[in-house]
Write a protein that holds these residues in place. Sequence first.
Motif, PDB file in Angstrom:
ATOM      1  N   HIS A  73      -6.265  -0.698   6.076  1.00 22.23           N
ATOM      2  CA  HIS A  73      -6.455   0.071   7.335  1.00 22.23           C
ATOM      3  C   HIS A  73      -7.308  -0.711   8.343  1.00 22.23           C
ATOM      4  O   HIS A  73      -6.833  -1.039   9.399  1.00 22.23           O
ATOM      5  N   ASP A 112       0.993   2.640   3.372  1.00 27.54           N
ATOM      6  CA  ASP A 112       0.297   3.847   2.888  1.00 27.54           C
ATOM      7  C   ASP A 112       1.269   5.011   2.715  1.00 27.54           C
ATOM      8  O   ASP A 112       0.901   6.171   2.878  1.00 27.54           O
ATOM      9  N   HIS A 170       1.407   5.248  -2.292  1.00 25.50           N
ATOM     10  CA  HIS A 170       0.960   6.204  -3.308  1.00 25.50           C
ATOM     11  C   HIS A 170       2.219   6.911  -3.790  1.00 25.50           C
ATOM     12  O   HIS A 170       2.677   7.867  -3.162  1.00 25.50           O
ATOM     13  N   LYS A 213      -8.767  -0.774  -6.815  1.00 25.58           N
ATOM     14  CA  LYS A 213      -8.880  -0.222  -5.461  1.00 25.58           C
ATOM     15  C   LYS A 213     -10.224   0.471  -5.321  1.00 25.58           C
ATOM     16  O   LYS A 213     -10.590   1.273  -6.176  1.00 25.58           O
ATOM     17  N   HIS A 254       0.838  -1.207   0.000  1.00 25.34           N
ATOM     18  CA  HIS A 254       0.000   0.000   0.000  1.00 25.34           C
ATOM     19  C   HIS A 254       0.867   1.249   0.000  1.00 25.34           C
ATOM     20  O   HIS A 254       1.353   1.676   1.045  1.00 25.34           O
TER      21      HIS A 254
HETATM   22 ZN   LIG Z   1      -3.844   4.766   0.750  1.00 19.76          ZN
END
Ligand SMILES: [Zn+2]
Length: 426
Positions: A269, A342, A83, A208, A81
């Motif tokens: 999450h 993340d 970005h 996603k 995960h």
């Molecule tokens: Zn994310």
Amino acid sequence: MRLILLAVGLATTVPALAEPMALQCGDVFDARSARLVGARTIVTTADGRIGQVLPGNVAVPGARAVNLAGHTCMPGWIDLHVHMASQSGPRSYEERFRLDDADFALRAVGYAEKTLLAGFTTVRDLGGEVALKLRDAVNAGLVKGPRIYAAGKSIATTGGHADPTNGINSELSFVLGTPGPTEGVVNGPDDARQAVRQRYKDGSDVIKITATGGVLSYAKSGDAPQFMVDEVRAVVETAKDYGYTVAAHAHGREGIRRAVEGGVTSIEHGTYMDDEIIALMKKHGTWYVPTITAGRFVAEKAKVPGYFPEIVRPKAERIGAQIQDTFAKAYKAGVKIAFGTDMGVGPHGDNALEFGYMVDGGMPAAEALQAATFRGAQVLGVSDLGQLEPGFRADVVAVAGNPLADISLTRKVAFVMKDGVVYREK
Ligand SMILES: [Zn+2]
């Protein structure tokens, strides 16, 4: 004319060439059994794969020897995960009005290199169109970075966590129009099918969805459900047609429940999962990707006045602090856990922080390493990543000492190889 331009634009650059090497590792982590197996020599081939794994440290004719005595070699780490095209900060909310995709792409070049040099040879990018192009640039050898499995645009519902028009004024809203499946916003199963097919057209590797509100979006609720079960099902069924897995961002209990019932591959999450949800995830075999790093990062920044807009700050404070406890509960209960940070919320390159947080949450270091190797490959559905075995891709990371005894060593990477090419050597 357009077609001619496309043909000319095809990249002719070839990836960096591998040479045969003999990695003389003081110890090797077997990711399948989550055990150290002792000294080995990993022989890699010119096509970037592992040819042989020999007992002890030996010289191999025709292969360049790399002395990794006193080091532990592991399969290259997988972060499920990230970005790659962004990194959050107090200016993020205005930057999306000022910057172009080219700006984000150029930033992503630096983030990609940091990620790779930190030992993460594979990442799954869960949201952002720039990552599709970054993936191609990495594969073409134009940019140093991890192997990327990219979702492209996340799929949301109107006003949901990944609605690209959240928080903009009415004039801009009028100009941009109402986003639909092409832009990744769906309402109803038909839209959901179209949005998945559009991602296929865009060249995505994975789907996603944002099944609940989120922390950093310019919206009030971080945990309200934002998809109906029939919408999730439509996404999942359509995704199967294209061989896609589906990752669901979800904080709130009801949204997690609907995503799991709808058949998603992983919950990202998972902040407010309770015992009932944990049991449901175990029943469905749903993976959990906790992203404790992001939770801790936003909870910390929520204390800094003005760092987040006031609509975001309370969510960051509450949700961020909860993830570590949820992880501990889910691990104890035996939910299948894989590694994800993340990053892009926190700073790229600090991905290994997650290992420490997982250990803090009660997971033995060996299992945390397994979550970022063997298990990461399982979630991706690929059969030649995440293990140091003949035939697998030659992705290797090494640290001095024994990371099973001291997990913080994962933050001091000494050696990184991807596809048989060395990117870091001490
Ligand atoms: Zn994310």
